[in-house]
Design a protein around this motif. Structure first.
Motif: not given
Length: 108
Positions: A63, A66-68, A70-71
């Motif tokens: 990821l 940003r994805q991390r 929001k995880k």
């Protein structure tokens, strides 16, 4: 260069619980080992590996930042009490801090 065991020896001794960041059963099955417990093998006798667990998940390494961030938090306690105890969390890589923040939130 200072050895990892020398650097963390006093902190490990002073901690009530030494908790390696868990990996999912699927990751353990694929990899065959938990890299955190391997890296900190010198502290294995002090590790509490049953307190914190993780639900099946996609590897964070795949990821972006940003994805991390929001995880969803997939870590959970197994019912062991750590109230009013000092806890040392062990992880092998610190990128965004998401893993340590999520595990700390669960422990608190």
């Amino acid at each position: 260069m200072e050895k990892l065991s020398d650097k963390f020896k006093n902190t490990i001794i002073k901690s009530d619980f030494v908790i390696p960041i868990p990996i999912s059963k699927k990751t353990l099955q694929i990899r065959g080992f938990n890299q955190v417990t391997g890296l900190f093998d010198f502290a294995r006798s002090r590790m509490s590996t049953k307190i914190l667990q993780v639900k099946p998940k996609e590897q964070l390494s795949k990821l972006n930042r940003r994805q991390r961030l929001k995880k969803e938090n997939l870590f959970y306690l197994t019912g062991s009490s750590i109230e009013n105890k000092s806890v040392l969390l062990l992880d092998d890589v610190y990128t965004t801090g998401t893993t340590l923040h999520q595990t700390a939130a669960v422990l608190i």
